[in-house]
Design an enzyme around this catalytic site. Structure first.
Site, PDB file in Angstrom:
ATOM      1  N   TYR A  15      36.657  35.511 -63.186  1.00  0.00           N
ATOM      2  CA  TYR A  15      36.033  34.441 -62.396  1.00  0.00           C
ATOM      3  C   TYR A  15      37.056  33.383 -61.989  1.00  0.00           C
ATOM      4  CZ  TYR A  15      33.234  30.372 -61.221  1.00  0.00           C
ATOM      5  OH  TYR A  15      32.722  29.283 -60.563  1.00  0.00           O
ATOM      6  N   HIS A  16      37.781  32.865 -62.955  1.00  0.00           N
ATOM      7  CA  HIS A  16      38.692  31.761 -62.676  1.00  0.00           C
ATOM      8  C   HIS A  16      39.944  32.228 -61.942  1.00  0.00           C
ATOM      9  CE1 HIS A  16      36.170  30.404 -66.047  1.00  0.00           C
ATOM     10  NE2 HIS A  16      36.160  29.293 -65.364  1.00  0.00           N
TER      11      HIS A  16
ATOM     12  N   TYR B 255      24.329  27.788 -66.598  1.00  0.00           N
ATOM     13  CA  TYR B 255      25.456  27.272 -67.370  1.00  0.00           C
ATOM     14  C   TYR B 255      25.206  25.790 -67.640  1.00  0.00           C
ATOM     15  CZ  TYR B 255      30.409  26.299 -68.435  1.00  0.00           C
ATOM     16  OH  TYR B 255      31.588  25.932 -69.023  1.00  0.00           O
TER      17      TYR B 255
ATOM     18  N   LYS C  12      48.498  15.690 -65.013  1.00  0.00           N
ATOM     19  CA  LYS C  12      47.155  16.100 -65.412  1.00  0.00           C
ATOM     20  C   LYS C  12      46.815  15.388 -66.719  1.00  0.00           C
ATOM     21  CE  LYS C  12      44.757  19.010 -64.308  1.00  0.00           C
ATOM     22  NZ  LYS C  12      43.489  18.907 -63.526  1.00  0.00           N
TER      23      LYS C  12
ATOM     24  N   HIS D 216      42.015  22.602 -65.272  1.00  0.00           N
ATOM     25  CA  HIS D 216      41.930  23.171 -63.927  1.00  0.00           C
ATOM     26  C   HIS D 216      43.094  22.620 -63.112  1.00  0.00           C
ATOM     27  CE1 HIS D 216      37.752  24.098 -65.108  1.00  0.00           C
ATOM     28  NE2 HIS D 216      37.872  25.073 -64.238  1.00  0.00           N
TER      29      HIS D 216
ATOM     30  N   ASP E 258      41.593  18.223 -69.083  1.00  0.00           N
ATOM     31  CA  ASP E 258      41.219  19.034 -67.928  1.00  0.00           C
ATOM     32  C   ASP E 258      42.340  20.024 -67.607  1.00  0.00           C
ATOM     33  OD1 ASP E 258      40.305  20.028 -65.482  1.00  0.00           O
ATOM     34  OD2 ASP E 258      41.137  18.332 -64.375  1.00  0.00           O
TER      35      ASP E 258
END
Length: 664
Positions: free
Chosen positions: A172-173, A18, A538, A544, A542
């Site tokens: 995945y996340h 990646y 935040k 996440h 981003d």
């Protein structure tokens, strides 16, 4: 990749890294080097402005350009990214979701310029927007229009680019934000059901070709360090997918029902403390998705050992590639049939995960499906609660993390002897160059052609027409990423997903340490004369948000009044909210590497607003040298992943408030 006959030696999976950063030209050079080292597929990382539909000169893109991936702003950038890389022989995975249609249009347009046969184009657009609302936060549009974009892409690719995977349903996340194995399987399957139902109901694909739609569905999963459980999870995925596609959609061909997945092992499970331990974590996690032949990944990409510290260097990525090559070519892994067939232990664990996943799938379907479960906040709250439970187990020592909450004594690491040079850094000039370049691009193109294609896109978006061809026309005309996204924003609107914080479970929070900090929060509030308030922000792009959400939950649990408005805020918006809510402390969470740009902007904004007495603390992946720079700019405290005990962080935040109020 074709599957071998049952008694043949299994073929190695597609090996990817990646990668992507700074610019299309620099990333192209990196891709060529990686392919020369034996990498067999490309996995393109895009920067956050590209993922969220902004051009480099947009206010929200400040500090984010080229940081976590490559900026692709128009067809010229895509040409440079794949310069000298043959499209016919490439297997290209693109981690792109909200703007997936746009990036596919750019890719197909450039491949066409190279004379590539569309029937031979192979690769994947991730294109799973459901998990973006739950985890990464790079969504743009509301769930309904987003599902429409996915549906159009699936229908178009099946007819026009038949070897392309138009979606990579991405659990995945979900694991990274707390999903248990059963939740990870259930929410991924619920997303797949939502997409397949939408494609079927759109009428764009004849019923006799629906098997082709199912056959192009792919998945992207996470593999954690509990590798037996993770391997069983993959067998559960395989079993459930076969059942759902046969029972719900009547797919008779077992090849079309095959569960096809790629994997990246758990990046957020890597530790900043004793990062050399990440090497064995990565290898064990790779085994989870390769040991079982009946559920073996067909594409694997591994993080580098130092991703908890910052952006890996090419050498670090090479090490991760060599791990795959040793397993595939030196060991006897690929020579045997499935070595777990008939194991009662494995069968029991698989059955447990399948049963738990089915129960959760039924619950989501009863709510009206995945989209409804996102809009209600149900799935987000469930994941925030699961992650809170996991963090409590780590903090209590029930779950051991070597080098973090046990065996923390360590010799100095020679791998980190170079200090800041142990990670890749992006020169700030990259962003300035990108801003200048896109302005030059706009000045050179045919504006009338750009305007007409954007007008056609807006008109098509107001109907039920498939939007891929209109998007390809925009790509060829020189439209930019931000312009394509803005045209659809004007039609579809924007969206702010539920944060999941208010409904998250706080069970299990009793204990002397929690009680002590709660008493300290209450006492400090009484001295000040009001309840302590913290704004958790935040800044930038981003998305996440799990760290910020866990901080917000724990702050609430120890008695703070919490102001948390979710992701993607400008420094000015955070400053305004802090002043309006009259908070006692601002906590910023950032993982994208833009901390040196956006954090000082918040500090300066508070001072300019006459609120310089509000302390600012920061948490995220922040190298030590950068942490010192932030403190010099007025940041009160900097927390990094090694600071894993949230209750201690809360205690330190109280200390900061007392210091700034003259109570220490």
């Amino acid at each position: 990749m074709p599957y071998p006959a049952d008694r043949e030696r299994d073929r190695p999976w597609v090996m990817r890294t990646y990668a992507g950063h700074s610019s299309a030209s620099a990333s192209n050079e990196l891709y060529r080097r990686n392919l020369a080292k034996g990498q067999t597929g490309l996995s393109v990382a895009f920067d956050l402005p590209t993922q969220t539909g902004y051009d480099p000169d947009d206010e929200l893109a400040k500090g984010e350009v080229g940081k976590v991936g490559v900026p692709i702003s128009h067809i010229g950038d895509m040409r440079r990214l794949f310069d000298g890389i043959p499209f016919d022989g490439a297997n290209t995975s693109m981690t792109i979701n909200a703007t997936a249609m746009w990036l596919l249009a750019l890719y197909v347009s450039v491949a066409e310029e190279h004379g590539a046969d569309p029937n031979q184009l192979a690769g994947t657009t991730q294109n799973d927007i459901i998990k973006e609302y739950l985890s990464r936060g790079t969504y743009v549009f509301p769930p309904g229009p987003s599902l429409r974009l996915i549906t159009d892409m699936v229908a178009w690719t099946v007819s026009n680019v038949p070897r392309w995977n138009p979606i990579n349903i991405c659990s995945y996340h979900l694991q990274e934000v707390g999903a248990t194995p059963a939740q990870e399987v259930a929410y991924a399957m619920s997303t797949a059901i939502a997409v397949l139902d939408s494609v079927r109901d759109s009428g764009q694909v004849p019923p006799e070709r629906f098997g082709d739609v199912v056959a192009r569905m792919s998945f992207f999963v996470n593999a954690g360090v509990r590798f037996i459980e993770e391997m069983c999870k993959m067998r559960a995925f395989t079993q459930l997918w076969d059942d759902i596609t046969r029972e719900r959609y009547g797919i008779a061909d077992p090849k079309q029902r095959r569960f096809r997945y790629g994997v990246q092992v758990n990046s957020l499970g890597l530790t900043e403390a004793q990062p050399e331990n990440n090497v064995q974590r990565i290898v064990l996690e790779m085994l989870a998705v390769s040991l079982s032949r009946d559920a073996r990944a067909r594409a694997i990409q591994l993080p580098a050992w130092n991703e908890a510290l910052g952006l890996p260097r090419p050498w670090d990525q090479q090490w991760a590639l060599r791990m795959q090559q040793v397993l595939a070519y030196e060991t006897d892994l690929l020579e045997y049939q499935d070595i777990f067939e008939g194991s009662k232990v494995i069968e029991a664990k698989v059955a447990e995960i399948v049963a738990g996943a089915r129960e959760e799938i039924d619950r989501v379907q009863a709510m009206g499906g995945a989209v409804a479960a996102v809009e209600s906040g149900y799935m987000k709250s469930a994941l925030v609660s699961s992650l809170a439970d996991r963090r409590r187990r780590v903090e209590s020592g029930e779950d051991v993390v070597v080098g973090v909450n046990r065996f923390a004594t360590s010799e100095p690491s020679p791998l980190q002897a170079e200090g800041a040079k142990a990670i890749e850094t992006i020169d700030p000039i990259v962003e300035l160059q990108a801003v200048e370049a896109i302005r030059e691009w706009r000045a050179r193109r045919d504006e009338s052609l750009v305007d007409s294609t954007l007008t056609a896109l807006r008109a098509a978006a107001k109907t039920d027409a498939n939007l891929v061809e209109a998007t390809i026309a925009c790509a060829k005309a020189g439209v930019t990423t931000g312009e394509w996204s803005q045209a659809l924003r004007e039609t579809f609107g924007e969206y702010r997903a539920p944060t999941g914080v208010s409904a998250a479970s706080a069970s299990g929070e009793a204990g002397t340490e929690i009680a002590r900090v709660r008493d300290r929060v209450r006492a400090t509030g009484e001295e000040i004369g009001e309840r302590l308030r913290i704004l958790v922000g935040k800044p930038g792009l981003d998305g996440h948000s799990n760290g910020a959400e866990q901080v917000a939950v724990r702050a609430r649990d120890v008695g703070f009044e919490v102001v948390y408005q979710g992701i993607r805020l400008t420094p000015a918006q955070i400053t305004s909210a802090a002043v309006q809510e009259d908070v006692h402390v601002v906590g910023l969470s950032i993982l994208s590497g833009s901390h040196l740009e956006v954090v000082p902007a918040v500090v300066d904004g508070l001072r300019e607003a006459g609120a310089g007495d509000i302390p600012v603390i920061v948490g995220g992946i922040i190298p030590p040298d950068d942490a010192e720079k932030l403190k010099e700019r007025g940041v009160a405290r900097v927390f990094t992943p090694k600071d894993y005990e949230l209750t201690q962080i809360m205690d330190e935040i109280v200390t900061v408030v007392r210091e700034f109020r003259g109570l220490a």
